[in-house]
Design an enzyme around this catalytic site. Structure first.
Site, PDB file in Angstrom:
ATOM      1  N   LYS A  42      70.505  14.354 -18.662  1.00 43.40           N
ATOM      2  CA  LYS A  42      71.792  14.961 -18.166  1.00 43.40           C
ATOM      3  C   LYS A  42      72.390  13.957 -17.032  1.00 43.40           C
ATOM      4  CE  LYS A  42      74.369  19.077 -17.337  1.00 43.40           C
ATOM      5  NZ  LYS A  42      74.274  20.476 -17.161  1.00 43.40           N
ATOM      6  N   SER A  72      77.505  23.170 -20.045  1.00 43.59           N
ATOM      7  CA  SER A  72      78.072  21.691 -19.487  1.00 43.59           C
ATOM      8  C   SER A  72      76.753  20.690 -19.944  1.00 43.59           C
ATOM      9  CB  SER A  72      77.986  21.858 -17.976  1.00 43.59           C
ATOM     10  OG  SER A  72      76.490  22.191 -17.654  1.00 43.59           O
ATOM     11  N   SER A 114      74.068  26.855 -19.376  1.00 43.02           N
ATOM     12  CA  SER A 114      74.484  25.407 -19.730  1.00 43.02           C
ATOM     13  C   SER A 114      73.729  24.489 -20.611  1.00 43.02           C
ATOM     14  CB  SER A 114      74.842  24.602 -18.487  1.00 43.02           C
ATOM     15  OG  SER A 114      76.147  25.017 -17.766  1.00 43.02           O
TER      16      SER A 114
END
Lengths: 111, 493
Positions: B80, B155, B179
């Site tokens: 990420k 996310s 997330s």
């Protein structure tokens, strides 16, 4: 009450925006102000609820045994078959080739 | 090897690499090729690192010549874009850090590098990990590989989409309120939110420091256990971490006979789509058939969500104070230092970040600070106590990861705060620090439904054991209920 909140007008107060080292203006200002008012109303409810004084949120933990509804009990048979040609990985898989009940809720009535 | 490399799980690819049936360079090339085919549709990555990947793959091939190479040596993965990698741009999907290049590497990436893993790139996310749809990114939205019109969740949507679209074997995401688990649910994947402190957060851009966790996102439970073997353990650079020398793969085959599982009372699932309730019902029945006992439990899910909003916003407000236009990233013009700071933050942060900063500033403001935040923390303590009580009566709790399947992109454009509801089943694990493991549990025709197992702190092995048993039994249904998508990507299960 100080002026660093929405003051019930749905607007972000200048002091709050200034404290956050931001500027909120332009087309997004009204939207952000409105959203902030909604969030504030929700979190105010937490602070004003008994849980914030250490009261439990609910009663004692409920421990009724779970009972699965059989298809005929649920009255809503649904053919949830494994996909064709699937080779069950574990010994139990074949048991689930029978039609499943699609019950409206997860749990049946405790008996 | 006749099998498409990108279809292999990490465990399968690891076997092939260690037997020298394949090389890591072959695997890296296959994945980079896949990315060129699919990225224009999926947009999982912000910054691909092709050159770094090929160099790492070459080094991994040297490591694999020796016996004793780590299990994930030579396996391509993605990280990420809130995890620092020295010399690689880290944007956090924000205009604020659009050109920021860190001079250090996150602990988890260091571990992966040391084990010979091959980093393919940095994945898309919601700005500063604030969001549940990966739409609020300077790089644009990520699309769900199972239906590109739908969200991949957020996310960590880029990390999940990369794995589901076969653009990475596995990925690292982060989870502050769901997330990593929610994107894994939307994309039909597995993700573990570990016990707080089991995985180092050093080098991860903080959202809410007391809630943040680094999480693996994988294709199945076995791969997740392999990833946790790599990621877990004490890091001197993160004082919240603790020792772990567990081999989670050893926990997979124990079965669930004799175990007790809690499930939420029916009314707690009233907001769920029928496909979610059906998946819950089926999973509970499978557990019973495998010899486990299933009982109802109360969990303070609703209150946890409200408290989470305040705690996360308050910590985010403090953490993001460092972005002042002087030290990192964007710098805007202003007559005074304060003007420059306000101009930088106003131009650099998106609307969702501003909403949360304002919420946090409100909760922490001098006017309300003492009474307000103290009350919120007292409420958090109550939620922790009640969750502990519920977990005392069972080995694990089974509950949905999200109330429905992936929603269409843009669904929440007019009402962004409504999206906060999507975290209603996940925030309790972050607020209390307990582990939660997401697995696919079925589908609604073409999109997957996710289920989560939550357990006591440091009960990851129990969760892996139960998840492996459930996964093995549920695969037929997931396969049937999540059909091949319109653009031809492989099914995740």
């Amino acid at each position: 009450m100080e002026t660093n909140d929405v003051q019930g007008r749905g607007e972000v107060g200048e002091k709050l925006v200034s404290a956050a080292m931001l500027r909120v203006d332009g087309p997004a200002a009204a939207e952000i102000s409105g959203d902030f008012a909604k969030i504030r109303a929700r979190i105010d409810r937490v602070v004003q609820s008994p849980i914030a004084d250490g009261e439990p949120t609910k009663g004692p933990i409920h421990t009724a045994d779970y009972t699965v509804k059989l298809p005929e009990e649920a009255g809503q048979a649904r053919a949830d078959q494994p996909r064709e040609g699937y080779n069950p990985l574990l010994r139990q898989a074949a048991k689930y080739e029978a039609p499943y009940a699609a019950v409206p809720r997860v749990v049946g009535d405790a008996e | 090897m006749n099998q498409d490399i990108t279809e292999m799980t990490a465990a399968e690819l690891s076997r092939a690499l260690h037997r020298r049936e394949l090389s890591s360079s072959d695997a890296a090339a296959a994945y980079l090729g896949r990315m060129t085919q699919t990225e224009s549709t999926i947009h999982a990555y912000i910054t691909p690192t092709a050159r770094r990947a090929l160099e790492a793959a070459s080094a991994a091939d040297e490591m694999l010549k020796n016996s004793g190479a780590p299990a994930l040596c030579g396996i391509p993965y993605a990280a990420k874009d809130n995890l620092a990698v020295e010399g690689v741009r880290m944007t956090c999907a924000s205009k604020m850090l659009a050109d920021f290049v860190p001079d250090y590497t996150a602990a988890v990436v260091e571990r992966a590098d040391s084990a010979g893993c091959v980093l393919l790139g940095k994945t898309n996310m919601d700005e500063f990990a604030m969001g549940s749809s990966t739409e609020r990114s300077i790089a644009g939205p990520t699309h769900n590989p199972l239906d590109p019109a739908c969200s991949a969740g957020g996310s960590s949507g880029g990390s999940a989409a990369a794995v589901a679209a076969r653009e990475a074997v596995w990925a690292i995401g982060s989870d502050t309120g769901g997330s990593a688990r929610q994107p894994a649910s939307f994309c039909g994947l597995v993700s573990l939110k570990p016990t707080y402190g089991l995985v180092s957060r050093r080098g991860m851009t903080e959202l809410a420091s007391s809630l943040d966790c680094v999480c693996p996102i994988t294709r199945d439970v076995t791969d997740c256990a392999l990833a946790m073997n790599l990621l877990a353990g004490r890091d001197p650079g993160d004082m919240t971490t603790f020792d772990s020398d567990e081999d989670y793969t050893l926990a997979l085959t124990g079965g669930v006979s004799g175990m007790t599982f809690g499930i939420p009372r029916p009314e707690m699932l009233d907001e769920c789509e029928s496909s979610v309730r059906r998946a819950m019902n089926r999973a509970a029945r499978i557990l019973e058939t495998l010899g486990a006992r299933v009982t109802e439990v109360d969990l303070p899910l609703e209150m946890a969500l409200e408290i989470y909003m305040v705690v996360a916003a308050a910590e985010a407000s403090s953490n993001l104070a460092r972005f002042d236009g002087l030290r990192y990233g964007l710098t805007a013009e202003g007559a005074t230092a304060a003007d420059r700071m306000r101009a930088t933050r106003s131009a650099g942060f998106g609307d969702e970040v501003k909403r949360r900063i304002l919420t946090g500033a409100y909760a922490l403001s001098s006017t309300y600070g003492g009474g307000y935040y103290r009350k919120i923390k007292a409420a958090q303590a109550t939620v922790c106590r009640e969750t502990d009580t519920a977990l005392d009566t069972v080995d694990a709790v089974l509950l949905p990861t999200a109330s429905g399947v992936a929603f269409r992109l843009g669904s929440y454009a007019d009402n962004p705060t409504a999206l906060y509801r999507s975290d209603c089943f996940t925030t309790v694990a972050n607020l209390t620090g307990i582990p939660a493991l997401q697995i696919p549990g079925g589908g609604d025709g073409h999109l997957p439904v996710g289920l989560s197992l939550m357990g006591k702190k440091r009960a990851e092995k129990t969760l892996f054991r139960a998840a492996f048993a459930l996964e093995s039994e549920m695969k037929p249904f997931v396969g049937k209920e999540v059909g091949r998508d319109a653009v031809g990507y492989a099914k995740p299960c």
